[in-house]
Design an enzyme around this catalytic site. Structure first.
Site, PDB file in Angstrom:
ATOM      1  N   SER A 130       0.825  -1.362   0.000  1.00 45.20           N
ATOM      2  CA  SER A 130       0.021   0.074  -0.126  1.00 45.20           C
ATOM      3  C   SER A 130       1.057   1.200  -0.004  1.00 45.20           C
ATOM      4  CB  SER A 130      -0.653  -0.083   1.109  1.00 45.20           C
ATOM      5  OG  SER A 130      -0.226  -0.263   2.200  1.00 45.20           O
ATOM      6  N   HIS A 161      -5.318  -4.334  -1.815  1.00 49.98           N
ATOM      7  CA  HIS A 161      -5.302  -3.302  -3.008  1.00 49.98           C
ATOM      8  C   HIS A 161      -5.169  -3.683  -4.210  1.00 49.98           C
ATOM      9  CE1 HIS A 161      -4.813   0.397  -0.797  1.00 49.98           C
ATOM     10  NE2 HIS A 161      -4.088  -0.137   0.187  1.00 49.98           N
ATOM     11  N   LYS A 200     -12.084  -0.948  -0.179  1.00 49.94           N
ATOM     12  CA  LYS A 200     -11.187  -0.199  -0.978  1.00 49.94           C
ATOM     13  C   LYS A 200     -11.997   0.023  -2.193  1.00 49.94           C
ATOM     14  CE  LYS A 200      -7.366  -0.255   1.955  1.00 49.94           C
ATOM     15  NZ  LYS A 200      -6.631  -1.124   2.654  1.00 49.94           N
TER      16      LYS A 200
HETATM   17  C1  LIG Z   1      -6.421  -1.321   4.089  1.00 54.05           C
HETATM   18  C2  LIG Z   1      -5.975  -2.772   4.429  1.00 54.05           C
HETATM   19  C3  LIG Z   1      -6.475  -3.506   5.415  1.00 54.05           C
HETATM   20  C4  LIG Z   1      -7.715  -3.074   6.173  1.00 54.05           C
HETATM   21  O1  LIG Z   1      -8.817  -3.192   5.333  1.00 54.05           O
HETATM   22  P1  LIG Z   1     -10.250  -2.827   6.352  1.00 54.05           P
HETATM   23  O2  LIG Z   1     -11.253  -3.450   5.460  1.00 54.05           O
HETATM   24  O3  LIG Z   1     -10.042  -1.380   6.156  1.00 54.05           O
HETATM   25  O4  LIG Z   1     -10.023  -2.903   7.515  1.00 54.05           O
HETATM   26  C5  LIG Z   1      -5.754  -4.655   5.424  1.00 54.05           C
HETATM   27  N1  LIG Z   1      -4.777  -5.223   4.640  1.00 54.05           N
HETATM   28  C6  LIG Z   1      -4.344  -4.450   3.710  1.00 54.05           C
HETATM   29  C7  LIG Z   1      -3.032  -4.698   2.895  1.00 54.05           C
HETATM   30  C8  LIG Z   1      -4.851  -3.283   3.625  1.00 54.05           C
HETATM   31  O5  LIG Z   1      -4.152  -2.373   2.808  1.00 54.05           O
END
Ligand SMILES: *Cc1c(COP(=O)(O)O)cnc(C)c1O
Length: 396
Positions: A183, A211, A242
């Site tokens: 990320s 992502h 996301k």
């Molecule tokens: C954003 C993210 C999460 C968390 O996801 P949420 O649904 O916001 O709790 C977990 N793992 C990765 C790699 C992320 O980028």
């Protein structure tokens, strides 16, 4: 009030402030789109994980409203009591089909998926091989498991294999865990090589596709589809928070994995399920992605356009291979100043410094979206150039 306790927190906040590490949290005053109102100011939005512009889609909103009308606003309980709505069950089936796996289990988010899944699968005496840049929720899940955590160098197969060999004689379960898309840098894990090495050494593989969902692969099916590794990855974790534009998380894999987690995963057993509105919206999002890959194509087109323009202006986009576009600045304070200057000029892009990214690699992370217009991207890139010239980051 315990004064010593308050004083302890106060001192830490002072330290963060002095070192330039305290967070400035902004407030969104409108619906989140490619441009939106933040702290009362209308700006081009280069900060959202809303890759496909789903948050503001009318058809998805309608699906969420219908779900509320039919099932109410809350889920009322954990999955194993009475929180398992028909919408969630249908969503799990639909997502399993979309992801080309046997079964899916929905969680409240990606964080609870990781922190509930990893400790259910590995325990004291087991080993976790973890990419050194893995997401915080993976790290937390690993810590909760009490398994031994062995970090390997970022995306480095030789380092992974060396570590696995070092522990070859250990009897416990061995699990390799990696982010799919990282990320902060926007690079993609070498998943085919990871799977190959893990298999050769009898290790289990787990990938967090947060992502990659809606971004990588055919119709945004994710990293496993992108690399044609269907059936090869033991545990797939993801999020609907996301690209899917809603809120929720999931684990995908075999029926056995899902049945096991339903019985053993503490975030399933002790935290309520997603709301009907979320579940209803998720069902619609999967339909939209299944029907057409237009949004995914547009996202990549926008990302390529913006990246090329920023590179031509002399910016360093680091090792990004995806729509996550870091602009490396180096110094943390300078990155903050650039982000503030951009905001004044009508562009919101978040600066990220230590400890989120290594010292000396502070950056502004630009998040592209399929609904950005060329005009918005041109404006954002031009404001970047103008601000960077003013701050002496770029030389004319
Ligand atoms: C954003 C993210 C999460 C968390 O996801 P949420 O649904 O916001 O709790 C977990 N793992 C990765 C790699 C992320 O980028």
């Amino acid at each position: 009030m315990n004064n010593k306790f308050q004083g302890m927190m106060h001192a830490e906040l002072d330290r963060l402030e002095k070192e330039g590490l305290s967070l400035r949290i902004r407030t969104l005053d409108s619906e989140q789109g490619p441009a939106c109102t933040i702290d009362g100011k209308y700006v081009v939005n280069l900060a959202a994980n809303n890759y496909l512009g789903i948050i503001a889609r009318k058809d998805v909103k309608e699906a969420a409203k219908k779900a509320i009308d039919e099932f109410g606003v809350g889920s009322g309980a954990v999955k194993t009591i009475i929180g398992n709505t028909r919408l969630i069950v249908d969503g799990e089936k639909k997502l399993a089909k979309f992801k080309e796996v046997e079964d899916v289990l929905m969680y409240q988010g990606g964080l609870t998926a990781n922190s509930g899944t990893i400790p259910a699968l590995v325990h004291d005496g087991d080993l976790i091989f973890s990419d050194e840049l893995n997401h915080a929720s993976i790290i937390d899940g690993c810590r909760l498991s009490k398994a031994k955590i062995v970090p390997f160098k970022h995306c480095d197969i030789a380092s992974l294999e060396e570590k696995i060999k070092e522990y070859e004689s250990e009897p416990g379960t061995k699990m390799v865990i990696t982010d799919g898309v990282f990320s902060m840098d926007g690079d993609i894990a070498p998943l085919p090589d990871i799977v190959e090495v893990a298999k050769r050494h009898g290790a289990v593989t787990m990938v967090d596709d947060a992502h990659g969902e809606g971004v990588l692969g055919d119709h945004g099916r994710g990293i496993v589809n992108h690399f044609h590794l269907e059936g090869e990855v033991d545990v797939e974790v993801g999020t609907m928070s996301k690209a899917f534009g809603v809120v929720g998380g999931y684990v995908a894999g075999t029926h056995t994995l899902v049945e096991y987690l339903k019985n053993k995963s503490r975030t399933i057993l002790f935290s309520s399920t997603i709301t009907p509105a979320d579940a209803g919206a998720i069902l619609k999002v999967i339909d939209i992605l299944t029907e057409s890959d237009d949004l995914v194509h547009k996202l990549w087109e926008n990302a390529a356009y913006f990246k090329a323009k920023m590179k031509a202006y002399g910016f360093d986009t680091w090792r990004s291979e995806t729509p996550i576009t870091p602009i490396i600045i180096g110094d943390g304070q300078l990155a903050k100043n650039l982000s503030a200057r951009l905001f004044e000029k009508g562009v919101f892009a978040q600066s990220l410094g230590f400890p989120t990214v290594p010292k000396g690699l502070a950056r502004i992370r630009c998040m592209l979206c399929s609904t950005h217009t060329k005009e918005q991207l041109d404006f954002a890139a031009d404001m970047f150039r103008e601000s960077a010239l003013e701050l002496g980051i770029l030389k004319s």
